[in-house]
Design a protein around this motif. Structure first.
Motif, PDB file in Angstrom:
ATOM      1  N   THR A 139       0.858  -1.178   0.000  1.00  0.00           N
ATOM      2  CA  THR A 139       0.000   0.000   0.000  1.00  0.00           C
ATOM      3  C   THR A 139       0.900   1.236   0.000  1.00  0.00           C
ATOM      4  O   THR A 139       1.792   1.359   0.838  1.00  0.00           O
ATOM      5  N   PHE A 144       1.466   5.368   0.223  1.00  0.00           N
ATOM      6  CA  PHE A 144       0.896   6.606   0.765  1.00  0.00           C
ATOM      7  C   PHE A 144       1.676   7.796   0.202  1.00  0.00           C
ATOM      8  O   PHE A 144       2.897   7.845   0.310  1.00  0.00           O
ATOM      9  N   ILE A 186      -4.009   7.537  -0.576  1.00  0.00           N
ATOM     10  CA  ILE A 186      -3.746   6.132  -0.278  1.00  0.00           C
ATOM     11  C   ILE A 186      -4.061   5.347  -1.547  1.00  0.00           C
ATOM     12  O   ILE A 186      -5.232   5.195  -1.913  1.00  0.00           O
ATOM     13  N   THR A 228      -4.204  -0.990  -2.737  1.00  0.00           N
ATOM     14  CA  THR A 228      -3.239  -2.020  -2.342  1.00  0.00           C
ATOM     15  C   THR A 228      -3.033  -2.995  -3.489  1.00  0.00           C
ATOM     16  O   THR A 228      -3.985  -3.463  -4.118  1.00  0.00           O
ATOM     17  N   ARG A 254     -10.515  -2.364   6.216  1.00  0.00           N
ATOM     18  CA  ARG A 254      -9.984  -2.271   7.572  1.00  0.00           C
ATOM     19  C   ARG A 254     -10.534  -1.040   8.276  1.00  0.00           C
ATOM     20  O   ARG A 254     -10.968  -0.077   7.651  1.00  0.00           O
ATOM     21  N   VAL A 313      -9.622   2.197   9.992  1.00  0.00           N
ATOM     22  CA  VAL A 313      -8.453   3.060   9.847  1.00  0.00           C
ATOM     23  C   VAL A 313      -8.655   4.362  10.616  1.00  0.00           C
ATOM     24  O   VAL A 313      -9.708   4.995  10.521  1.00  0.00           O
ATOM     25  N   VAL A 337     -12.489   1.240   5.832  1.00  0.00           N
ATOM     26  CA  VAL A 337     -11.967   1.749   4.565  1.00  0.00           C
ATOM     27  C   VAL A 337     -11.552   0.579   3.692  1.00  0.00           C
ATOM     28  O   VAL A 337     -10.881  -0.354   4.150  1.00  0.00           O
ATOM     29  N   ASP A 338     -11.958   0.614   2.423  1.00  0.00           N
ATOM     30  CA  ASP A 338     -11.568  -0.411   1.454  1.00  0.00           C
ATOM     31  C   ASP A 338     -10.281   0.042   0.778  1.00  0.00           C
ATOM     32  O   ASP A 338     -10.296   0.844  -0.158  1.00  0.00           O
ATOM     33  N   LEU A 339      -9.149  -0.470   1.273  1.00  0.00           N
ATOM     34  CA  LEU A 339      -7.864  -0.052   0.737  1.00  0.00           C
ATOM     35  C   LEU A 339      -7.614  -0.580  -0.675  1.00  0.00           C
ATOM     36  O   LEU A 339      -6.743  -0.077  -1.380  1.00  0.00           O
ATOM     37  N   GLY A 365      -8.589   2.307  -2.849  1.00  0.00           N
ATOM     38  CA  GLY A 365      -7.810   3.532  -2.741  1.00  0.00           C
ATOM     39  C   GLY A 365      -8.697   4.715  -2.404  1.00  0.00           C
ATOM     40  O   GLY A 365      -9.916   4.679  -2.605  1.00  0.00           O
TER      41      GLY A 365
END
Length: 258
Positions: free
Chosen positions: A95, A97, A115, A118, A127, A129, A178-180, A183
């Motif tokens: 991931t 940043f 962000i 991932t 997650r 966050v 948050v759904d990484l 993004g």
């Protein structure tokens, strides 16, 4: 009791992880701390990802993340795997940043944290966050913009100063689930810096020092009236113990968070 620890700081500026103080780089500096602590520096512009639960198993990817943000310009990476004994590069989930900062004429700052989605074979995408902004006291507004969604403004109840048992205080912003993998961009508008503490810190150091009262008065007058190189030069000419002089000069060398 306290001691001094000498460190070489590369160019740029650096935050102490435990105090939140910011220092100019490109020099060697001596940091004075109680014997039970020590300086750990993070470059301005960095994002330090931490597990929300410090007691969680290190063999598992944490469900909650605390992103500790040090205001500035920079790029950071979170590299994870799923506990493989010898993870190969293709097992890693990454991931990225990317942080940018703009200081306004009124002294407040606007920060954008991007962000990026991932990448990797099996990321834990969704997650809980939180974002901890070091050196910030308040913020005018916070909005989240998913890569493929609409901008959302956070409620004031999701923002507040967080006092950590170990790390420095920070402005905590609860981003929620948050759904990484998608993004997102976090926009912090109108960050207000924490108040300067040099005068109080110097008073505490001088108050605890076992030196003649007249020497305390002379040092206090210099701290109250001078700054920068003039202050460091004046303290260097006074009859102070080397450790006390060094601690006062260090406090005087702290610069605003942006």
């Amino acid at each position: 009791m306290s001691g001094g620890s000498r460190r070489g700081c590369r160019r740029g500026s650096w935050f102490d992880l435990f105090t939140g103080d910011r220092y100019r780089g490109g020099r060697h500096a001596t940091f004075h701390r109680p014997l039970e602590t020590y300086p750990v520096l993070a470059r301005a512009g960095a994002v330090l990802p931490l597990a929300a639960d410090p007691f969680a198993s290190v063999a598992e990817v944490p469900d909650g993340l605390e992103l500790r943000l040090f205001p500035g310009e920079g790029t950071s990476h979170l590299v994870e795997d799923h506990g493989e004994a010898e993870p190969a590069p293709e097992d890693r989930n990454v991931t990225r940043f990317v942080q940018s900062l703009q200081v306004r004429e009124d002294g407040r700052a606007d920060v954008v944290l991007r962000i990026e989605p991932t990448t990797g074979p099996d990321p834990l995408a969704v997650r809980e966050v939180t974002l901890d902004v070091v050196g910030a006291a308040t913020v005018e507004s916070v909005s989240i913009v998913p890569t493929d969604g609409e901008e959302q403004t956070l409620d004031a109840a999701q923002v507040g100063v967080h006092e950590d048992e170990l790390l420095s205080p920070a402005l905590r912003i609860t981003l929620g689930r948050v759904d990484l993998a998608r993004g997102l961009e976090v926009r912090l508008t109108g960050l207000e810096a924490v108040a300067e503490t040099l005068v109080q810190d110097a008073f505490d150091l001088l108050d605890a020092a076992e030196i003649p009262f007249i020497d305390k008065q002379i040092a206090w007058r210099a701290i109250s009236e001078l700054s920068g190189l003039e202050l460091a030069t004046e303290l260097g000419s006074q009859s102070l113990p080397a450790s006390l002089r060094g601690a006062l000069v260090e406090r005087a060398s702290i610069i605003p968070p942006w």
